[in-house]
Motif scaffolding. Sequence first.
Motif, PDB file in Angstrom:
ATOM      1  N   PHE A  33       0.260   6.520 -12.378  1.00  0.00           N
ATOM      2  CA  PHE A  33       0.945   5.263 -12.081  1.00  0.00           C
ATOM      3  C   PHE A  33       0.615   4.194 -13.118  1.00  0.00           C
ATOM      4  CE2 PHE A  33       1.240   7.616  -8.271  1.00  0.00           C
ATOM      5  CZ  PHE A  33       2.324   7.127  -7.556  1.00  0.00           C
ATOM      6  N   LEU A  60      -2.282  -3.055 -10.493  1.00  0.00           N
ATOM      7  CA  LEU A  60      -2.572  -1.931  -9.601  1.00  0.00           C
ATOM      8  C   LEU A  60      -3.985  -2.061  -9.040  1.00  0.00           C
ATOM      9  CD1 LEU A  60      -1.129   1.118 -11.601  1.00  0.00           C
ATOM     10  CD2 LEU A  60      -0.015  -0.210  -9.796  1.00  0.00           C
ATOM     11  N   ALA A  73       7.627   3.731  -7.100  1.00  0.00           N
ATOM     12  CA  ALA A  73       6.860   2.593  -7.616  1.00  0.00           C
ATOM     13  C   ALA A  73       7.643   1.870  -8.709  1.00  0.00           C
ATOM     14  CB  ALA A  73       5.524   3.082  -8.156  1.00  0.00           C
ATOM     15  N   MET A  86       0.768   7.841  -2.859  1.00  0.00           N
ATOM     16  CA  MET A  86       1.055   8.634  -4.053  1.00  0.00           C
ATOM     17  C   MET A  86       1.435  10.054  -3.658  1.00  0.00           C
ATOM     18  SD  MET A  86      -1.949   7.354  -6.653  1.00  0.00           S
ATOM     19  CE  MET A  86      -3.312   7.731  -5.528  1.00  0.00           C
ATOM     20  N   LYS A 115       0.871  -1.177   0.000  1.00  0.00           N
ATOM     21  CA  LYS A 115       0.000   0.000   0.000  1.00  0.00           C
ATOM     22  C   LYS A 115       0.901   1.218   0.000  1.00  0.00           C
ATOM     23  CE  LYS A 115      -4.359   1.494   1.971  1.00  0.00           C
ATOM     24  NZ  LYS A 115      -5.438   1.052   2.890  1.00  0.00           N
ATOM     25  N   ALA A 167      -3.878   8.206  -9.622  1.00  0.00           N
ATOM     26  CA  ALA A 167      -3.566   6.811  -9.930  1.00  0.00           C
ATOM     27  C   ALA A 167      -3.322   6.591 -11.422  1.00  0.00           C
ATOM     28  CB  ALA A 167      -4.696   5.915  -9.443  1.00  0.00           C
ATOM     29  N   SER A 211       6.902   9.683  -5.974  1.00  0.00           N
ATOM     30  CA  SER A 211       6.241   8.407  -5.655  1.00  0.00           C
ATOM     31  C   SER A 211       6.155   7.507  -6.882  1.00  0.00           C
ATOM     32  CB  SER A 211       4.852   8.652  -5.060  1.00  0.00           C
ATOM     33  OG  SER A 211       4.016   9.366  -5.945  1.00  0.00           O
ATOM     34  N   LEU A 236      -2.822   1.887  -4.363  1.00  0.00           N
ATOM     35  CA  LEU A 236      -2.430   3.287  -4.400  1.00  0.00           C
ATOM     36  C   LEU A 236      -3.279   4.113  -3.444  1.00  0.00           C
ATOM     37  CD1 LEU A 236      -2.059   3.460  -8.272  1.00  0.00           C
ATOM     38  CD2 LEU A 236      -0.229   3.226  -6.580  1.00  0.00           C
TER      39      LEU A 236
END
Length: 395
Positions: free
Chosen positions: A311, A319, A238, A221, A218, A308, A234, A252
Amino acid sequence: MTTTVPDPFAPARLGPVSLRNRVIKAATFEGATPDHVVSDRLIEFHRAVARGGVGMTTIAYCAVSPEGCGTPNEIILDEAAVPGLARLVEEMHGEGAAVSVQIGHAGAVAAATGHRGLSPSRIFSPLAMRFTRAVTPDDIRRITHDFADAARHVATAGADAVELHFGHGYLISEFFSPKLNKRTDEWGGSLENRSRFARQVASAVREAVGDRLAIIAKLNMADGVPGGLWLDESIEIARLLESDGSLDALELTAGSSLQNPMYLFRGEAPIHEMARVFPQPIRTGFKLFGSRFLPTYPYEEAYLLPYARQFRAALSMPLILLGGINRRDTIEHAMREGFDFVAMGRALLREPDLVNQLRDGTSDDGLCIHCNKCMPTIYRGTRCVLVPVPPRATT
């Protein structure tokens, strides 16, 4: 070339685990373990959402050591916790749901439980009104070992997944933060150094459990505070975690229990309700100044999705989308955007059977109004205040 959008209510794989659907009960601390081991009340809490249709439910929050507790009534993952966890896992499997166990070290947040509180650098804890202690390299080695041992206990109990808590201002995420991590050794300074602890923990946990468990992290972000962790760094963290290959998925998240809890929750800030759970004079102080600690952020459906997406564009690993998910069309939209799973928290406190309702088409939208009055209930048993308390739960 067209990409097939997965059915969120069909079976799916998460690492070595097969789930009956792509909806995960997010970690919401249950406040049901005063003796630091699984209780009947905890089992009933998770049985409700397991019967309600989730693919996997998450036991939260479980400390890897006594000093890592963020509240006084958390499970501590030592050998004494294993029999109760095994019983819980067996019960949830009987309902068709997989089980994930969230593990972590609360770091500076633990100062509120009477511990000194650990952090990358010495800081003042407003939760405890005292300074924390900066961790030493020996502490880092010991805590890494504690994470690995905790994961072994989770595996011994027969759970399906372990969730490493790398967010919310707990110890690992404090190391990410340029605001909180002022170290000049190998654990501070550059982004690679600030992410070293997390990567070491993830690797140690993978080595400890092999392919027996799915491993989720977990990950924050953004911390939601000036000078804290934000997307530019962040995302790079990742990428480093993905390149190590220790994780099966990232969930996220955002915000900080230490600095800005409402950045995660959004919606109404329950200042007066929170004040009532504290003794005097903290109660009066919280009523007067609580808005500084719990600022109000407008709620909107899937409020973490804009972050998100960054990412999803940068990573290829699975994810899990979190943050204000209440609707079937939101879940379907997340699948179209390339997210592999969604996690639901407050919506399932209000309606434990919401996943079955969404799957069956008897409802398209949950009843949760994001009043956040569930937040203060964590000290006596987490619940939605709009759901009547059964008589047996009052004893």
